[in-house]
Design a protein around this motif. Structure first.
Motif, PDB file in Angstrom:
ATOM      1  N   PHE A  38      -5.530 -18.398   1.830  1.00  0.00           N
ATOM      2  CA  PHE A  38      -5.414 -16.949   1.911  1.00  0.00           C
ATOM      3  C   PHE A  38      -6.265 -16.298   0.824  1.00  0.00           C
ATOM      4  O   PHE A  38      -6.472 -16.856  -0.257  1.00  0.00           O
ATOM      5  N   ASP A  39      -6.750 -15.105   1.118  1.00  0.00           N
ATOM      6  CA  ASP A  39      -7.621 -14.378   0.188  1.00  0.00           C
ATOM      7  C   ASP A  39      -6.842 -13.539  -0.813  1.00  0.00           C
ATOM      8  O   ASP A  39      -7.353 -13.219  -1.886  1.00  0.00           O
ATOM      9  N   GLY A  40      -5.611 -13.107  -0.458  1.00  0.00           N
ATOM     10  CA  GLY A  40      -4.890 -12.223  -1.358  1.00  0.00           C
ATOM     11  C   GLY A  40      -3.408 -12.181  -1.055  1.00  0.00           C
ATOM     12  O   GLY A  40      -2.948 -12.613   0.008  1.00  0.00           O
ATOM     13  N   ILE A  41      -2.655 -11.672  -2.025  1.00  0.00           N
ATOM     14  CA  ILE A  41      -1.259 -11.318  -1.821  1.00  0.00           C
ATOM     15  C   ILE A  41      -1.065  -9.892  -2.326  1.00  0.00           C
ATOM     16  O   ILE A  41      -1.801  -9.415  -3.193  1.00  0.00           O
ATOM     17  N   TRP A  42      -0.089  -9.217  -1.758  1.00  0.00           N
ATOM     18  CA  TRP A  42       0.254  -7.854  -2.149  1.00  0.00           C
ATOM     19  C   TRP A  42       1.758  -7.790  -2.409  1.00  0.00           C
ATOM     20  O   TRP A  42       2.529  -8.491  -1.760  1.00  0.00           O
ATOM     21  N   ALA A  43       2.161  -6.936  -3.328  1.00  0.00           N
ATOM     22  CA  ALA A  43       3.576  -6.719  -3.607  1.00  0.00           C
ATOM     23  C   ALA A  43       3.877  -5.235  -3.563  1.00  0.00           C
ATOM     24  O   ALA A  43       3.129  -4.420  -4.115  1.00  0.00           O
ATOM     25  N   ALA A  57       9.712  -4.328  -9.968  1.00  0.00           N
ATOM     26  CA  ALA A  57       8.708  -4.459 -11.031  1.00  0.00           C
ATOM     27  C   ALA A  57       7.592  -5.374 -10.544  1.00  0.00           C
ATOM     28  O   ALA A  57       7.439  -6.504 -11.025  1.00  0.00           O
ATOM     29  N   PRO A  58       6.792  -4.909  -9.576  1.00  0.00           N
ATOM     30  CA  PRO A  58       5.788  -5.789  -8.967  1.00  0.00           C
ATOM     31  C   PRO A  58       4.756  -6.309  -9.951  1.00  0.00           C
ATOM     32  O   PRO A  58       4.183  -7.384  -9.744  1.00  0.00           O
ATOM     33  N   GLU A  59       4.491  -5.554 -11.037  1.00  0.00           N
ATOM     34  CA  GLU A  59       3.503  -6.023 -11.997  1.00  0.00           C
ATOM     35  C   GLU A  59       3.938  -7.338 -12.641  1.00  0.00           C
ATOM     36  O   GLU A  59       3.091  -8.189 -12.987  1.00  0.00           O
ATOM     37  N   LEU A  60       5.246  -7.559 -12.791  1.00  0.00           N
ATOM     38  CA  LEU A  60       5.731  -8.813 -13.354  1.00  0.00           C
ATOM     39  C   LEU A  60       5.615  -9.951 -12.337  1.00  0.00           C
ATOM     40  O   LEU A  60       5.241 -11.081 -12.685  1.00  0.00           O
ATOM     41  N   PHE A  61       5.929  -9.651 -11.086  1.00  0.00           N
ATOM     42  CA  PHE A  61       5.743 -10.645 -10.026  1.00  0.00           C
ATOM     43  C   PHE A  61       4.277 -11.046  -9.923  1.00  0.00           C
ATOM     44  O   PHE A  61       3.941 -12.241  -9.894  1.00  0.00           O
ATOM     45  N   LEU A  62       3.383 -10.073  -9.904  1.00  0.00           N
ATOM     46  CA  LEU A  62       1.952 -10.364  -9.761  1.00  0.00           C
ATOM     47  C   LEU A  62       1.417 -11.111 -10.971  1.00  0.00           C
ATOM     48  O   LEU A  62       0.561 -11.995 -10.841  1.00  0.00           O
ATOM     49  N   ALA A  63       1.901 -10.774 -12.166  1.00  0.00           N
ATOM     50  CA  ALA A  63       1.447 -11.483 -13.367  1.00  0.00           C
ATOM     51  C   ALA A  63       1.899 -12.942 -13.337  1.00  0.00           C
ATOM     52  O   ALA A  63       1.151 -13.843 -13.758  1.00  0.00           O
ATOM     53  N   LEU A  74      -4.781 -10.274  -6.212  1.00  0.00           N
ATOM     54  CA  LEU A  74      -3.431  -9.800  -6.495  1.00  0.00           C
ATOM     55  C   LEU A  74      -3.384  -8.303  -6.258  1.00  0.00           C
ATOM     56  O   LEU A  74      -4.071  -7.546  -6.942  1.00  0.00           O
ATOM     57  N   GLY A  75      -2.575  -7.873  -5.301  1.00  0.00           N
ATOM     58  CA  GLY A  75      -2.601  -6.474  -4.892  1.00  0.00           C
ATOM     59  C   GLY A  75      -1.300  -5.748  -5.145  1.00  0.00           C
ATOM     60  O   GLY A  75      -0.217  -6.242  -4.808  1.00  0.00           O
ATOM     61  N   HIS A  76      -1.410  -4.563  -5.742  1.00  0.00           N
ATOM     62  CA  HIS A  76      -0.291  -3.632  -5.763  1.00  0.00           C
ATOM     63  C   HIS A  76      -0.297  -2.906  -4.423  1.00  0.00           C
ATOM     64  O   HIS A  76      -1.171  -2.074  -4.155  1.00  0.00           O
ATOM     65  N   GLY A  77       0.701  -3.222  -3.602  1.00  0.00           N
ATOM     66  CA  GLY A  77       0.721  -2.604  -2.280  1.00  0.00           C
ATOM     67  C   GLY A  77       1.997  -1.832  -1.990  1.00  0.00           C
ATOM     68  O   GLY A  77       2.677  -2.196  -1.054  1.00  0.00           O
ATOM     69  N   ALA A  78       2.366  -0.827  -2.740  1.00  0.00           N
ATOM     70  CA  ALA A  78       1.499  -0.156  -3.702  1.00  0.00           C
ATOM     71  C   ALA A  78       2.364   0.382  -4.850  1.00  0.00           C
ATOM     72  O   ALA A  78       3.589   0.456  -4.729  1.00  0.00           O
ATOM     73  N   VAL A  79       1.712   0.786  -5.950  1.00  0.00           N
ATOM     74  CA  VAL A  79       2.412   1.414  -7.067  1.00  0.00           C
ATOM     75  C   VAL A  79       2.906   2.798  -6.647  1.00  0.00           C
ATOM     76  O   VAL A  79       2.144   3.586  -6.067  1.00  0.00           O
ATOM     77  N   ARG A  90      -0.282   5.107 -17.858  1.00  0.00           N
ATOM     78  CA  ARG A  90       0.430   3.826 -17.957  1.00  0.00           C
ATOM     79  C   ARG A  90       0.063   2.900 -16.808  1.00  0.00           C
ATOM     80  O   ARG A  90      -0.064   1.679 -16.993  1.00  0.00           O
ATOM     81  N   VAL A  91      -0.114   3.453 -15.607  1.00  0.00           N
ATOM     82  CA  VAL A  91      -0.583   2.634 -14.487  1.00  0.00           C
ATOM     83  C   VAL A  91      -1.953   2.054 -14.819  1.00  0.00           C
ATOM     84  O   VAL A  91      -2.212   0.861 -14.599  1.00  0.00           O
ATOM     85  N   ALA A  92      -2.840   2.878 -15.368  1.00  0.00           N
ATOM     86  CA  ALA A  92      -4.189   2.418 -15.710  1.00  0.00           C
ATOM     87  C   ALA A  92      -4.138   1.286 -16.728  1.00  0.00           C
ATOM     88  O   ALA A  92      -4.889   0.305 -16.618  1.00  0.00           O
ATOM     89  N   GLU A  93      -3.274   1.403 -17.735  1.00  0.00           N
ATOM     90  CA  GLU A  93      -3.152   0.350 -18.749  1.00  0.00           C
ATOM     91  C   GLU A  93      -2.615  -0.944 -18.144  1.00  0.00           C
ATOM     92  O   GLU A  93      -3.178  -2.027 -18.352  1.00  0.00           O
ATOM     93  N   ARG A  94      -1.503  -0.843 -17.427  1.00  0.00           N
ATOM     94  CA  ARG A  94      -0.871  -2.048 -16.885  1.00  0.00           C
ATOM     95  C   ARG A  94      -1.785  -2.745 -15.886  1.00  0.00           C
ATOM     96  O   ARG A  94      -1.908  -3.977 -15.890  1.00  0.00           O
ATOM     97  N   ALA A  95      -2.407  -1.951 -15.023  1.00  0.00           N
ATOM     98  CA  ALA A  95      -3.277  -2.539 -14.007  1.00  0.00           C
ATOM     99  C   ALA A  95      -4.502  -3.186 -14.638  1.00  0.00           C
ATOM    100  O   ALA A  95      -4.934  -4.266 -14.223  1.00  0.00           O
ATOM    101  N   ALA A  96      -5.088  -2.534 -15.639  1.00  0.00           N
ATOM    102  CA  ALA A  96      -6.244  -3.117 -16.317  1.00  0.00           C
ATOM    103  C   ALA A  96      -5.867  -4.431 -16.993  1.00  0.00           C
ATOM    104  O   ALA A  96      -6.627  -5.406 -16.971  1.00  0.00           O
ATOM    105  N   MET A  97      -4.684  -4.473 -17.599  1.00  0.00           N
ATOM    106  CA  MET A  97      -4.254  -5.711 -18.246  1.00  0.00           C
ATOM    107  C   MET A  97      -4.075  -6.828 -17.229  1.00  0.00           C
ATOM    108  O   MET A  97      -4.453  -7.985 -17.477  1.00  0.00           O
ATOM    109  N   LEU A  98      -3.513  -6.508 -16.071  1.00  0.00           N
ATOM    110  CA  LEU A  98      -3.372  -7.517 -15.026  1.00  0.00           C
ATOM    111  C   LEU A  98      -4.737  -7.975 -14.525  1.00  0.00           C
ATOM    112  O   LEU A  98      -4.935  -9.162 -14.225  1.00  0.00           O
ATOM    113  N   ASP A  99      -5.695  -7.066 -14.451  1.00  0.00           N
ATOM    114  CA  ASP A  99      -7.048  -7.451 -14.061  1.00  0.00           C
ATOM    115  C   ASP A  99      -7.635  -8.426 -15.075  1.00  0.00           C
ATOM    116  O   ASP A  99      -8.281  -9.415 -14.701  1.00  0.00           O
ATOM    117  N   VAL A 100      -7.400  -8.168 -16.343  1.00  0.00           N
ATOM    118  CA  VAL A 100      -7.908  -9.072 -17.391  1.00  0.00           C
ATOM    119  C   VAL A 100      -7.208 -10.426 -17.327  1.00  0.00           C
ATOM    120  O   VAL A 100      -7.852 -11.485 -17.336  1.00  0.00           O
TER     121      VAL A 100
END
Length: 393
Positions: A38-43, A57-63, A74-79, A90-100
């Protein structure tokens, strides 16, 4: 086409023990999805909707999935992006950290939040959610496109105190200039709006192939017509993602029964939170003829729409969508045939819904394996070469 899965963390008859197990089962499925190609998952993100979704808390599941995988997106589907759910910076910070942390694998979708129950829980004004979601997307895209930023919009002014250094979102995302943006699109007008904003459409409806085709046309017609004045970023993401409920078994009838039962629970649980009622749904539909039940309910909803009794729906397929069971339920061949129709429509990404509240973990894993071993490889083969390919079950 790309292939992905979506996770709601549904639990038919929840207890704290079942809740914990569902999170671990979902992580197991997501990691296995990478192994199966599979190419991706979304939460999703929902709050306080017992039974329907425990993904608060999808950001914790995705992390967690990010730490156990190397390739899958890894997709937020959706925040939920109304400001009281999640403030834009805060969304920008959390999402950027998950991207890193995922080495550049993030997709970021936005949503209004599904129900009045959730709005009440977070003191969200439902009349403002559409405008707040759009402004949040603009703020996030702006903050990611420059090292320092300030924002002056219709709803928010964000700037550093006088005399201080400019505001800065940390960390910076790996994907340059930013991760792809999406909008959760449960109605045709939202699909059109996502095209106007220059973001991908996450089409979550159960309406079936005709509904997907209609919404795909709406999306691309608006992409062709837009003049660029309403884009949220100077980087567009013309990407159409369509839901594909699916259960695969060697016994097609058994797969269809499991899928119909899971989808019945799905529809009744979200219907409970949207429409109210004395009793929430349970898993007690095991012995029913769920296929017949769902078809009868779909016909009744279509008839009600034709009488003018369903004014909240803009078109007929949406009125009966939760009860439509004409999806990728059945054998490998049934799933391939269904996805070939999505391919002909022009869908960019097939979003498999497997984890529904009454579907056992072993059936979820069997379905993921069948997609990985048979369905996805079929579509990696060029169309002109497929006639020579025999599916070995």
């Amino acid at each position: 086409m790309k292939f992905s899965m979506i996770f709601e963390a549904q639990i038919a008859d929840p207890t704290p023990e079942k809740e914990r197990q569902t999170y671990h089962d979902s992580i197991e499925q997501a990691v296995f999805a990478e192994d199966m190609g599979f190419d991706g998952i979304w939460a999703v993100e929902h709050h306080g909707l017992e039974h329907y979704s425990h993904m608060s808390a999808p950001e914790l599941f995705l992390a967690t999935v990010a730490a156990k995988t190397t390739r899958i997106r890894l997709g937020h589907g959706a925040v939920c992006m109304p400001f009281n759910f999640n403030y834009p910076t805060r969304v920008a910070e959390r999402a950027a950290m998950l991207d890193v942390l995922s080495n550049g694998r993030l997709n970021l979708g936005a949503a209004r939040g599904g129900t009045l129950q959730e709005a009440a829980m977070c003191n969200v004004d439902p009349s403002k959610t559409a405008a707040e979601v759009e402004e949040a997307l603009r703020i996030i895209a702006s903050a990611w496109r420059s090292d320092d930023f300030e924002y002056h919009g219709e709803l928010l002014d964000i700037k550093a105190p006088e005399g201080n250094s400019p505001l800065r979102i940390l960390p910076r995302p790996i994907q340059n200039p930013h991760p792809p943006l999406f909008l959760a699109s449960t109605k045709p007008d939202t699909v059109v709006h996502s095209a106007e904003l220059g973001v991908g459409a996450l089409v979550f409806g159960f309406g079936g192939l005709d509904s997907v085709a209609m919404q795909h046309k709406l999306y691309w017609d608006r992409v062709a017509e837009r003049d660029g004045s309403n884009l949220v970023s100077d980087v567009v993401n013309n990407h159409f993602v369509a839901l594909c409920p699916t259960i695969i078994q060697d016994d097609a009838q058994r797969a269809k029964e499991i899928g119909a039962r899971g989808q019945r629970f799905f529809g009744e649980s979200i219907g409970y939170w949207h429409l109210g009622g004395a009793n929430p749904p349970t898993g007690a539909t095991v012995d029913d003829d769920n296929i017949a039940y769902m078809k009868a309910k779909a016909a009744a909803e279509e008839a009600a729409f034709d009488r003018g009794d369903r004014p909240q729906y803009s078109e007929r397929s949406l009125a009966a969508a939760n009860y439509n069971v004409d999806h990728a339920y059945g054998t490998v061949e049934d799933a391939i045939a269904y996805v070939e129709n999505l391919e002909r429509i022009g869908v960019d990404e097939v979003l498999c819904l497997i984890q529904m509240g009454t579907v056992p973990q072993e059936v979820c894993m069997e379905t993921i394996r069948a997609w990985g071993e048979h369905v996805i490889p079929h579509f990696r083969t060029p169309v002109e070469s497929r006639a020579a390919v025999t599916v070995a079950v």
